[in-house]
Enzyme design. Structure first.
Site, PDB file in Angstrom:
ATOM      1  CB  SER A 117      -0.943  -0.035   1.206  1.00 15.77           C
ATOM      2  OG  SER A 117      -1.917   0.974   1.061  1.00 15.77           O
ATOM      3  CG  ASN A 118      -0.559   4.680  -1.214  1.00 16.62           C
ATOM      4  OD1 ASN A 118      -1.214   5.377  -0.462  1.00 16.62           O
ATOM      5  ND2 ASN A 118      -1.084   4.114  -2.302  1.00 16.62           N
ATOM      6  NE  ARG A 119       5.831   6.903   4.044  1.00 13.08           N
ATOM      7  CZ  ARG A 119       6.204   6.229   5.132  1.00 13.08           C
ATOM      8  NH1 ARG A 119       5.374   6.120   6.149  1.00 13.08           N
ATOM      9  NH2 ARG A 119       7.393   5.669   5.190  1.00 13.08           N
ATOM     10  CB  SER A 120      -2.980   7.861   0.582  1.00 19.41           C
ATOM     11  OG  SER A 120      -4.254   8.435   0.661  1.00 19.41           O
ATOM     12  CB  ALA A 140      -2.466   7.482  -3.006  1.00 15.53           C
TER      13      ALA A 140
END
Ligand code: CTP
Length: 410
Positions: free
Chosen positions: A214-217, A284
């Site tokens: 995943s990502n930091r959003s 994101a």
């Protein structure tokens, strides 16, 4: 202009004023409320009267200013009278002390007693120095009040008393007025009747049933956009890969579709795109995905080699199917050569507006409650929106969207 004789059948707004320098701005708010036909009852705390005169409020309001629980010539119990007759209690500015008293249920003056003696909606507009605003005690009191259904208009970032600059500035009377209208009259704002489709959060691509990429959003910006779009009159659908909730006043008003992966997000958006007047891609979206293993990958089997494949670019697909008059807004998360990359992205993605975040800067983008953005128009004309709450950023973006819709864009 306010009529000379106040209309007693008009919705009554109790305007609470706390003891802070921003109290002068609530005079302007009072004028706006009177001009719009509300019956306004000002209640000033003792400290508020050190910053602004009772007479100023009395001269502009629908009835004389009240400052005390005792000695009211019109009623022996002013707090219950005001509390029971209010359509809304708006407190601007709400000081740290006032917020704490309300959170604790203290009722040691007219304003705090009125807040307790009412079932009307309450809108708090805090204003204080950044250090005070960021205190865990203040934030926890506000979180508690929000859970009880109190509405809070986050302060803006800007010039504060004494020449400091930071978060804690009272929101402009204009914005508070719009919020009051929204609450009391169900005001349909500049996005009235528009279908707005918004994506939020970071997608999650499964490695196996347990692990994800995943990502930091956090989803905060997309959620703030959904809340503000609703307040500006839109019918909002939020396709969300975020765990966060919408604010209490909009939670049942926005259609929310929960998704996890980029593929699910694409399906949810493409299905709804044709009926949308505005599409905002604040999510994101993962650029890469993989075939998820059907069972948990065991450590003992050695370090797995993951083969990533590209996901479809949802924004590009939405633009390819754009119907005439539809406004499409993209976001750009950049860490270097920010404007140069963003202008290239604007052209590549062919969107009407591109909202650019430098996610490497302090207090900006992923995981923060604040943001600073550059909004690029189709002709690459850039306007900077300086550091402020994601809610305040949303007002800027959506005001631009509303004016594009008025121009019949694209
Ligand atoms: N986006 C999308 N689908 C993807 C990737 C991104 O719809 N598979 C959208 C995002 O929601 C955002 C915009 O495209 O509105 C730009 O996203 P960003 O991550 O900044 O750019 P990328 O397209 O991923 O390009 P790069 O990796 O080169 O920065």
């Amino acid at each position: 202009m306010p009529s000379a004789t106040p209309d007693h059948s008009a919705p009554r707004i109790v305007l609470g004023v706390g003891g802070g320098i921003a109290a002068y701005k609530s005079v302007e708010l009072l004028r706006r409320l009177r001009d719009a036909g509300y019956f306004v009852s000002p209640v000033l705390t003792r400290d508020a009267t050190r910053f602004v005169g009772e007479v100023t409020f009395s001269a502009l309001a629908s009835e004389p200013t009240r400052t005390s629980l005792y000695g009211d010539p019109t009623t022996p119990i002013p707090h219950t009278y005001l509390g029971q007759h209010a359509a809304l209690i708006v407190v601007a500015p709400a000081t740290a002390h006032l917020i704490a008293r309300f959170a604790m249920g203290l009722a040691d003056d007219l304003l705090s007693a009125t807040l307790l003696a009412s079932r009307a909606p309450v809108l708090l507009c805090p204003a204080m120095h950044t250090e005070m605003w960021e205190q865990p005690s203040v934030q926890e009191n506000l979180a508690l009040l929000r859970r009880r259904g109190v509405l809070v208009m986050e302060p803006a970032t800007g010039a504060l008393a004494g020449g400091d600059v930071g978060a804690g500035r009272l929101r402009e009377p204009e914005e508070i007025f719009a919020m009051v209208e929204h609450i009391v009259r169900g005001y349909r704002g500049p996005l009235s009747g528009q279908n707005v489709l918004i994506s939020a959060g970071g997608t999650r691509e499964a490695i196996d049933p347990v692990r994800v990429i995943s990502n930091r959003s956090s989803g905060r910006q997309g959620i703030a956009l959904a809340e503000v779009a609703h307040r500006l009159g839109a019918h909002v659908t939020l396709v969300s890969a975020s765990e966060l909730n919408l604010a209490l006043d909009v939670v049942n008003q926005v259609d929310v579709v929960h998704v996890e992966s980029a593929a699910q997000m694409r399906t949810a958006l493409m299905e709804r795109a044709h009926e949308s007047d505005v599409i905002i891609m604040a999510a994101a979206v993962s650029d890469f995905t993989l075939d998820s293993a059907p069972i948990k990958l065991k450590k003992g089997a050695g370090v797995p080699v993951l083969e990533l494949v590209a996901t479809p670019d949802i924004l590009q697909d939405l633009v390819a199917e754009r119907r005439s008059g539809q406004v499409i807004v993209g976001f750009a998360a950049e860490t270097h050569d920010v404007l140069e990359n963003a202008v290239a992205k604007l052209q590549r993605k062919d969107v009407d507006l591109l909202v650019v975040n430098d996610v490497s800067a302090a207090g900006v983008g992923f995981e923060h409650t604040t943001n600073e953005v550059v909004i690029l128009a189709k002709n690459a004309e850039a306007s900077t929106v300086t550091l402020r709450s994601k809610e305040a950023i949303s007002y800027e973006i959506l005001t631009r969207v509303a004016s594009l819709l008025n121009q019949g864009a694209p």
